[in-house]
Design an enzyme around this catalytic site. Structure first.
Site, PDB file in Angstrom:
ATOM      1  CE  LYS A  71      -0.355   0.037   4.900  1.00 56.87           C
ATOM      2  NZ  LYS A  71      -1.345   0.267   6.214  1.00 56.87           N
ATOM      3  CE1 TYR A 118      12.637  32.463   2.608  1.00 55.22           C
ATOM      4  CE2 TYR A 118      12.688  30.231   2.240  1.00 55.22           C
ATOM      5  CZ  TYR A 118      12.563  31.430   1.834  1.00 55.22           C
ATOM      6  OH  TYR A 118      12.318  31.458   0.409  1.00 55.22           O
TER       7      TYR A 118
END
Length: 355
Positions: free
Chosen positions: A34, A249
């Site tokens: 999955k 940042y």
């Protein structure tokens, strides 16, 4: 195309499968593929495992199942963990996908579509023994026990359950779930059973039954298994910064000395979590190098000041995930699990499958 390379060693996944087969000598070993094979490629992994006679593949949804079926052909069992819904029942029938039925409503839907097509449709039942996500409740199971007509018209092949805390070998809840599962199975003596996920396999033979369902262990997310994943990124920029220079940042990192800073072309858009900002580690020629500043969308910075000059050059490959920093190891840095690291990797990397 990305400058970063995600390499998946299919031989390592096969070797992990062999080890699990050796542990589970009396049981069939399936494969949970999955979430696109935990982010590593469900089709490529399934094709590799079918060569080793794996015949049970578990997916989450009908869409995932169709993708695997188209790749593998008809000679395998593809099981849909989320079961069946009215909108996808015909698709399950068309592609010969087997739903794992989780409640009485799903049983009813599958019966109705079987009657519509005049087919005895195959299915598994999921009995909830304590994880309390999916699965028939104790009340619903009691109804099935007392009224077998509720299963009329279905080709019931397996009864499964799922362990909640199998990675903790000594946790008594494992035995509690096992005993509850065995108690239910006494009412269905002719039906095969499956309980063990990856962790359950290592709890011992009592948990193995007829079929085990490893996922994480196949992909190296267990200390006994081989890591099949390597993610490498090249240095694309180098700069010499002086003391008290700010990086990235929000200026979350300030150099405490004259420093050599390298920039790598990956970031949170590639599934490399922003939580690694100022605490993640990568490796160059086996030596640990810290991430400095914020992880941004497409870039991270690393401090290579302490490396020998011969290791610092544009194009130098940096190990993001590998044997020095396995998914489990780097997950522990930010308080998550290796599953999340792998399934977050995304589709921007250049992928390379090796054998």
């Amino acid at each position: 195309m990305s400058l970063c390379t995600l390499a998946i060693n299919l031989s390592a996944i096969k070797n992990n499968y062999f080890l699990l087969q050796d542990i589970c000598k009396t049981s069939l070993v399936g494969a949970v593929v999955k979430a696109d094979g935990y982010g590593l490629g469900a089709v490529q992994i399934s094709k590799a495992l079918i060569e080793e006679n794996c015949r049970h593949f578990f997916v989450a949804s009908s869409e995932e199942g169709v993708n695997v079926r188209k790749a593998l052909g008809i000679d395998v069992n593809i099981l849909v963990l989320n079961g069946v819904f009215e909108h996808d029942a015909l698709e399950l029938i068309e592609y010969n996908l087997i739903p794992i039925l989780n409640n009485l409503k799903q049983i009813e839907i599958w019966q109705q579509f079987g009657n519509l097509k005049n087919l005895l449709l195959p299915c598994y039942l999921h009995f909830n023994t304590g994880i309390n996500r999916l699965g028939l409740s104790s009340n619903e199971i009691e109804q099935l026990i007392n009224n077998r007509d509720l299963l009329k018209g279905l080709n019931l092949q397996y009864i499964i359950s799922h362990l909640a805390i199998s990675e903790e070998i000594d946790n008594p809840y494992n035995l509690e779930q096992l005993n509850k599962f065995k108690a239910y199975l006494r009412y269905f003596p002719s039906i095969k059973a499956s309980l063990a996920n990856s962790g359950g396999i290592f709890l011992g033979q009592d948990y193995h039954f007829d079929l085990v369902r490893p996922g994480a262990a196949l992909y190296g997310l267990n200390p006994l298994m081989q890591n099949p994943v390597t993610l490498k990124a090249p240095i694309i920029h180098l700069q010499n910064l002086t003391l008290d220079s700010h990086i990235g940042y929000n200026m979350t990192f300030t150099t405490k000395r004259d420093s050599v800073i390298a920039t790598l072309p990956l970031g949170y858009a590639d599934g490399y979590s922003r939580n690694f900002s100022n605490q993640g580690k990568v490796f160059i020629n086996g030596r640990s190098v810290p991430i400095v500043g914020r992880v941004s969308m497409d870039l991270i910075n690393i401090d290579v000041t302490d490396l020998p000059p011969s290791d610092i050059f544009l194009g130098q490959e940096v190990e993001i995930i590998g044997n020095h920093c396995t998914p489990d190891k780097i997950a522990s840095i930010i308080g998550t699990i290796g599953y999340e690291v792998l399934t977050s990797l995304g589709n921007r990397y250049r992928r390379k499958y090796t054998r």
